[in-house]
Design a protein around this motif. Structure first.
Motif, PDB file in Angstrom:
ATOM      1  N   PRO A 188       0.714  -1.372  -0.146  1.00 14.91           N
ATOM      2  CA  PRO A 188       0.308  -0.131  -0.168  1.00 14.91           C
ATOM      3  C   PRO A 188       1.000   1.124   0.307  1.00 14.91           C
ATOM      4  O   PRO A 188       2.396   1.293   0.442  1.00 14.91           O
ATOM      5  CB  PRO A 188      -0.900  -0.433   0.940  1.00 14.91           C
ATOM      6  CG  PRO A 188      -0.979  -1.700   1.880  1.00 14.91           C
ATOM      7  CD  PRO A 188       0.680  -1.776   1.427  1.00 14.91           C
ATOM      8  N   ASP A 189       0.251   2.265  -1.148  1.00 14.35           N
ATOM      9  CA  ASP A 189       1.096   3.542  -1.224  1.00 14.35           C
ATOM     10  C   ASP A 189       0.536   4.244   0.425  1.00 14.35           C
ATOM     11  O   ASP A 189      -0.262   4.767   0.542  1.00 14.35           O
ATOM     12  CB  ASP A 189       0.846   4.288  -2.269  1.00 14.35           C
ATOM     13  CG  ASP A 189       1.279   5.997  -2.175  1.00 14.35           C
ATOM     14  OD1 ASP A 189       1.542   5.722  -1.048  1.00 14.35           O
ATOM     15  OD2 ASP A 189       1.285   6.103  -3.612  1.00 14.35           O
ATOM     16  N   PRO A 190       1.554   4.816   1.386  1.00 13.24           N
ATOM     17  CA  PRO A 190       1.322   5.579   2.809  1.00 13.24           C
ATOM     18  C   PRO A 190       0.432   6.813   2.005  1.00 13.24           C
ATOM     19  O   PRO A 190      -0.236   7.431   2.822  1.00 13.24           O
ATOM     20  CB  PRO A 190       2.626   6.186   2.883  1.00 13.24           C
ATOM     21  CG  PRO A 190       3.272   4.772   2.721  1.00 13.24           C
ATOM     22  CD  PRO A 190       2.766   4.096   1.186  1.00 13.24           C
ATOM     23  N   ALA A 191       1.007   6.746   1.017  1.00 12.57           N
ATOM     24  CA  ALA A 191      -0.383   8.517   1.293  1.00 12.57           C
ATOM     25  C   ALA A 191      -1.460   8.084   0.486  1.00 12.57           C
ATOM     26  O   ALA A 191      -2.510   9.672   0.075  1.00 12.57           O
ATOM     27  CB  ALA A 191       0.669   9.274  -0.259  1.00 12.57           C
ATOM     28  N   ARG A 192      -1.391   7.276  -0.072  1.00  9.33           N
ATOM     29  CA  ARG A 192      -3.378   6.707  -0.157  1.00  9.33           C
ATOM     30  C   ARG A 192      -3.840   6.455   0.539  1.00  9.33           C
ATOM     31  O   ARG A 192      -5.260   6.606   1.251  1.00  9.33           O
ATOM     32  CB  ARG A 192      -3.063   5.599  -1.182  1.00  9.33           C
ATOM     33  CG  ARG A 192      -4.879   5.530  -1.453  1.00  9.33           C
ATOM     34  CD  ARG A 192      -4.591   4.448  -2.893  1.00  9.33           C
ATOM     35  NE  ARG A 192      -3.451   3.781  -2.779  1.00  9.33           N
ATOM     36  CZ  ARG A 192      -4.080   2.341  -1.968  1.00  9.33           C
ATOM     37  NH1 ARG A 192      -5.552   2.289  -1.187  1.00  9.33           N
ATOM     38  NH2 ARG A 192      -3.119   1.394  -1.740  1.00  9.33           N
ATOM     39  N   VAL A 193      -3.540   5.727   2.607  1.00  7.10           N
ATOM     40  CA  VAL A 193      -4.049   5.196   3.079  1.00  7.10           C
ATOM     41  C   VAL A 193      -3.430   5.723   4.758  1.00  7.10           C
ATOM     42  O   VAL A 193      -4.755   5.668   4.917  1.00  7.10           O
ATOM     43  CB  VAL A 193      -4.027   4.023   2.984  1.00  7.10           C
ATOM     44  CG1 VAL A 193      -3.962   3.364   1.617  1.00  7.10           C
ATOM     45  CG2 VAL A 193      -2.363   3.280   3.532  1.00  7.10           C
TER      46      VAL A 193
END
Length: 199
Positions: A188-193
């Motif tokens: 997962p992309d931290p910027a997204r979640v």
């Protein structure tokens, strides 16, 4: 006064590096050997250092070996026949046990509590599964957290693990010698979640 980002405990770069590269191994590729009893007991003791909400211990563990898997495979097939499962579903239920070598079933066993909701107790059982997965991997073994449809079937889990109606299977963690390493999956992309703050 310490800087805002300085840790209150000594940093452990080796552990952080391990966690950054940790990935589950494919259980269907596992081979022998498996951990001996003494090593497995050490892994279990580490895994049991999990948040348990005031020493409730809302779980129990069952160590499964080859003879147990033969029984579980038969029980899964019998249950598949009873519910009229298609051949693919039946094989998925039976096959997980037929191919297994060593595993630990984590049984969620909620306790009466006026302070800790059952949902939080169930999360504790999930945390135990993750601790077990991480401890086994750190010890050099392949580890995979599975469940499969039989584990979510009330009749199967009662027959297989002696579960009461209140108990559930949080996970079955398979532990053995890993096969060839698989490429890491996208993460997962931290910027997204990740959201920073409420506004």
């Amino acid at each position: 006064m310490s800087a805002p980002d300085s840790p209150h405990l000594p940093a452990d770069p080796a552990t952080l590096a391990f966690l950054a590269r940790r990935q589950s191994q494919a259980a269907k590729l596992f081979t022998d050997p498996t951990p001996g009893r003494a090593e497995l007991e050490r892994i279990l003791a580490i895994a049991l250092r999990t948040p348990d909400h005031g020493k409730l211990e809302p779980w129990r563990l069952i160590v499964l070996a080859r003879p147990d898997f033969a029984l579980l495979a038969d029980l899964a097939q019998a249950r598949a026949d009873e519910i009229g499962a298609d051949p693919e579903t039946a094989e998925k239920g039976r096959g997980q046990f037929e191919r297994a070598r060593l595993a630990v079933a984590v049984i969620f066993s909620p306790k009466a509590s006026t302070k800790t909701p059952e949902a939080e107790q169930f999360l504790s059982a999930g945390a135990l599964c993750m601790n077990l997965l991480t401890a086994a991997t750190a010890a050099g073994w392949g580890a995979n957290w599975l469940s499969g449809w039989p584990s979510h079937d009330e009749i199967f889990r009662a027959r297989a693990f002696g579960c009461t109606p209140a108990e559930r299977v949080a996970g079955i963690v398979h532990i053995a010698t890993p096969g060839n390493a698989l490429p890491d999956r996208p993460r997962p992309d931290p910027a997204r979640v990740v959201q920073w703050g409420l506004r």
